[in-house]
Write a protein that holds these residues in place. Structure first.
Motif, short mmCIF file in Angstrom:
data_model
loop_
_atom_site.label_atom_id
_atom_site.label_comp_id
_atom_site.label_asym_id
_atom_site.label_seq_id
_atom_site.Cartn_x
_atom_site.Cartn_y
_atom_site.Cartn_z
N GLY A 1 0.78 -1.24 0.00
CA GLY A 1 0.00 0.00 0.00
C GLY A 1 0.80 1.28 0.00
N LEU A 2 2.14 1.20 0.00
CA LEU A 2 2.93 2.44 0.05
C LEU A 2 3.07 3.10 -1.31
CD1 LEU A 2 5.87 1.74 2.55
CD2 LEU A 2 3.83 3.15 2.90
N VAL A 3 2.83 2.33 -2.38
CA VAL A 3 3.00 2.89 -3.73
C VAL A 3 1.67 2.99 -4.47
CG1 VAL A 3 4.25 2.68 -5.93
CG2 VAL A 3 5.34 1.92 -3.80
N ASN A 4 0.91 1.93 -4.42
CA ASN A 4 -0.33 1.87 -5.22
C ASN A 4 -1.56 1.57 -4.36
OD1 ASN A 4 0.85 1.98 -8.07
ND2 ASN A 4 1.98 0.25 -7.21
N PRO A 5 -1.88 2.45 -3.41
CA PRO A 5 -3.01 2.12 -2.53
C PRO A 5 -4.33 1.94 -3.27
CG PRO A 5 -2.23 4.36 -2.12
CD PRO A 5 -1.24 3.72 -3.04
N LEU A 6 -4.53 2.67 -4.36
CA LEU A 6 -5.80 2.51 -5.09
C LEU A 6 -5.88 1.13 -5.74
CD1 LEU A 6 -8.46 3.72 -6.06
CD2 LEU A 6 -7.23 4.65 -8.03
N ASP A 7 -4.74 0.68 -6.33
CA ASP A 7 -4.73 -0.67 -6.92
C ASP A 7 -4.98 -1.71 -5.83
OD1 ASP A 7 -4.06 0.61 -9.21
OD2 ASP A 7 -2.12 -0.37 -9.50
N TRP A 8 -4.43 -1.44 -4.66
CA TRP A 8 -4.62 -2.38 -3.55
C TRP A 8 -6.09 -2.43 -3.12
CZ3 TRP A 8 -3.16 -6.56 -1.56
CH2 TRP A 8 -1.85 -6.99 -1.74
N LEU A 9 -6.71 -1.27 -3.03
CA LEU A 9 -8.13 -1.25 -2.65
C LEU A 9 -8.93 -2.07 -3.66
CD1 LEU A 9 -10.49 -0.20 -0.94
CD2 LEU A 9 -10.56 1.83 -2.41
N ASN A 10 -8.64 -1.85 -4.92
CA ASN A 10 -9.32 -2.59 -5.98
C ASN A 10 -9.09 -4.09 -5.88
OD1 ASN A 10 -10.87 -1.20 -8.01
ND2 ASN A 10 -9.09 0.14 -8.16
N THR A 11 -7.84 -4.45 -5.66
CA THR A 11 -7.47 -5.87 -5.55
C THR A 11 -8.23 -6.52 -4.40
OG1 THR A 11 -5.30 -5.48 -6.48
CG2 THR A 11 -5.52 -7.40 -5.07
N LEU A 12 -8.27 -5.83 -3.27
CA LEU A 12 -8.93 -6.44 -2.09
C LEU A 12 -10.44 -6.51 -2.28
CD1 LEU A 12 -6.69 -5.08 0.79
CD2 LEU A 12 -6.59 -7.27 -0.41
N MET A 13 -11.00 -5.58 -3.04
CA MET A 13 -12.44 -5.69 -3.34
C MET A 13 -12.70 -6.97 -4.13
SD MET A 13 -13.42 -1.77 -4.28
CE MET A 13 -15.12 -2.10 -4.76
N LEU A 14 -11.83 -7.24 -5.10
CA LEU A 14 -12.02 -8.47 -5.88
C LEU A 14 -11.91 -9.70 -4.97
CD1 LEU A 14 -12.16 -9.68 -8.89
CD2 LEU A 14 -9.76 -10.21 -8.48
N LEU A 15 -10.86 -9.71 -4.14
CA LEU A 15 -10.64 -10.90 -3.29
C LEU A 15 -11.78 -11.08 -2.30
CD1 LEU A 15 -6.79 -10.88 -2.60
CD2 LEU A 15 -8.09 -11.84 -4.51
N ARG A 16 -12.21 -9.97 -1.69
CA ARG A 16 -13.31 -10.09 -0.72
C ARG A 16 -14.57 -10.60 -1.40
NH1 ARG A 16 -13.37 -6.51 4.55
NH2 ARG A 16 -15.19 -7.81 4.77
N SER A 17 -14.82 -10.09 -2.59
CA SER A 17 -16.08 -10.49 -3.23
C SER A 17 -16.04 -11.95 -3.69
CB SER A 17 -16.45 -9.55 -4.38
OG SER A 17 -15.47 -9.64 -5.36
N HIS A 18 -14.84 -12.55 -3.69
CA HIS A 18 -14.74 -13.97 -4.04
C HIS A 18 -14.41 -14.84 -2.83
CE1 HIS A 18 -15.33 -13.80 -8.39
NE2 HIS A 18 -14.92 -12.55 -8.22
N GLY A 19 -14.51 -14.25 -1.64
CA GLY A 19 -14.32 -15.04 -0.42
C GLY A 19 -12.89 -15.48 -0.17
N PHE A 20 -11.90 -14.81 -0.78
CA PHE A 20 -10.50 -15.15 -0.46
C PHE A 20 -10.08 -14.34 0.77
CE2 PHE A 20 -5.92 -14.56 -0.52
CZ PHE A 20 -5.46 -15.85 -0.74
N ASN A 21 -9.83 -15.05 1.87
CA ASN A 21 -9.52 -14.37 3.14
C ASN A 21 -8.08 -14.60 3.59
OD1 ASN A 21 -12.21 -13.51 3.53
ND2 ASN A 21 -12.74 -15.59 4.17
N GLY A 22 -7.21 -15.01 2.72
CA GLY A 22 -5.83 -15.24 3.08
C GLY A 22 -5.43 -16.66 2.76
#
Ligand code: XLS
Ligand code: MG
Ligand code: MG
Length: 412
Positions: A291-312
């Motif tokens: 998140g230190l360089v591309n926080p917006l890309d990270w937000l987007n990435t985590l939206m995708l993962l959350r919406s597909h139930g990937f929790n780690g």
């Protein structure tokens, strides 16, 4: 400006870190499946052309400090903790027992083990070199890592074949090398089936990690997509046991969109483990904190993962800055990385519920309702205003990230 003498520097860093606010408690941090790699914490700041700036530290130090911060999981290469000459010996058993004790007393679990097949001189020509004795050694290393994984209670094994490639083409035959590499993975899976049965444990999830270059100039499996094709190639005897450990920055390094790469892994059912960090497109592996360089890309990435139930698992595979001290690694690098991740994860959850984003995406999916048949121009006309929502969605995401929807007040 007032000089800050050495004995006052930690207090200053501590005070400013606190003043930043937004830190979570260790209890909160432990609720997420976040792991801290031994190699990230013990990294001495020496890559690529540098002298080390930090002192060596032990696994006891790393596990204790991760536990205090609230990072509940620890990951390691075999040779991060067991010197190569002791691998597979009685000494390995003693070290594993001591690691286990350290993990238990700090309430930290080992979630993943990985085999180092790039640093040792035996891997000068990679883990799938021509000489049968080198390949036997690679098979020994991956099998032994499976043993270590089961001993430590891990559920994942990662393989980063960064030395599977070359500086110049022509010296090796690629199809043969890939077959030999598959043999090593097959050996790991077969050993896993055996040990898991003996121990009454599930088999490990074996995860391939791609990086487009470094340390080899050209790598035979340079992207997550190449690895998906490799898993499906017929060379693996247990393709169902093998999935992916994509790394955020590694996808940027070849110019890909991490979110799209993860989406391809998701649809293949192979997104099993995720190395989290940050950096720059088409550049080397700087392994900057998440998140230190591309926080917006990270937000987007985590939206995708959350919406597909990937929790780690989310594995903090970053390198604390070379300018950070040994003390700073655990006072600043790790806790702030974890806290940025948690904040972005929670924001992603909120963004998925955001009424504006919801309404916009639903409207896009509903379309115009105009029946224009095969008249492409008319279909476009009918959807013209609706499609403006794509840009509004982008604006909304930036608003949510920066808090712009609440407005800003300016002090000057
Ligand atoms: C290196 C890789 C490495 C793997 C584990 O670039 O990211 O750290 O994650 O071997
Ligand atoms: Mg990695
Ligand atoms: Mg990396």
């Amino acid at each position: 400006m007032k000089a800050v003498p050495p004995n006052e520097q930690r207090a200053l860093v501590e005070r400013l870190t606190k003043a930043c606010g937004g830190a979570y408690s260790p209890e909160t941090r432990r609720k997420y499946f976040i792991s801290g790699p031994q190699w990230a914490a013990a990294y001495q700041g020496q890559a690529l052309f540098y002298a080390p700036t930090r002192q060596p530290i032990t696994y006891e130090d790393v596990i204790r400090e991760l536990g205090k911060i609230g990072v509940g999981y620890w990951t390691t290469h075999d040779s991060d903790v067991i010197p190569a000459e002791h691998l597979g010996t009685d000494r390995q058993g003693e070290i594993i027992a001591s690691i286990q004790k350290t993990l238990t007393s700090n309430d930290v679990k080992c979630s993943m083990v990985t085999t180092e097949t790039f640093y040792h001189e035996v891997f000068a020509a990679g883990p799938a070199a021509e000489s049968p004795e080198i390949r036997e050694y690679s098979a020994f290393r991956v099998r032994n890592t499976v043993d270590i994984g089961h001993e430590l209670g891990a559920s994942y094994a990662v393989y980063w074949p960064g030395s599977l490639g070359y500086l110049t083409q022509g010296a090796i035959e690629e199809t043969q090398t890939l077959k030999w590499y598959a043999e090593a993975l097959n050996a790991a899976c077969e050993r896993d089936i055996e040990v898991a049965k003996k121990k009454g444990r599930p088999t490990l999830k074996h995860c391939l990690e791609a990086k487009p270059f470094e340390p080899q100039a050209e790598i035979l499996l340079p992207t997550s997509d190449a690895m998906l094709a490799f898993i499906a190639s017929g060379l693996l005897t247990h393709p169902e046991m093998v999935g992916l450990n994509p790394e955020f920055l590694h996808e940027l390094m070849w110019g890909g969109a991490p979110r799209a790469a993860l989406a391809r892994a998701l649809v293949a059912g192979k997104l099993w483990h995720f190395d989290i960090n940050d950096g720059y497109r088409l550049k080397h592996d700087v392994d900057i904190g998440v998140g230190l360089v591309n926080p917006l890309d990270w937000l987007n990435t985590l939206m995708l993962l959350r919406s597909h139930g990937f929790n780690g698992p989310f594995n903090l595979d970053f390198k604390p800055h070379r300018s950070t001290s040994n003390w700073g690694v655990f006072a600043v690098s790790f806790p702030t990385a974890v806290d940025r991740f948690i904040t972005l994860w929670e924001m992603a959850g909120e963004a998925l519920e955001d009424p504006i984003l919801r309404e916009a995406t639903d409207a896009l999916k509903a379309g115009s309702g105009v029946k224009a048949g095969t008249d492409g121009k008319a279909i476009h006309e009918a959807n013209r205003e609706l499609l403006t929502l794509h840009e509004l969605i982008a604006h909304r995401l930036v608003q949510l990230l920066l808090g712009l929807h609440r407005g800003r007040t300016y002090s000057v």
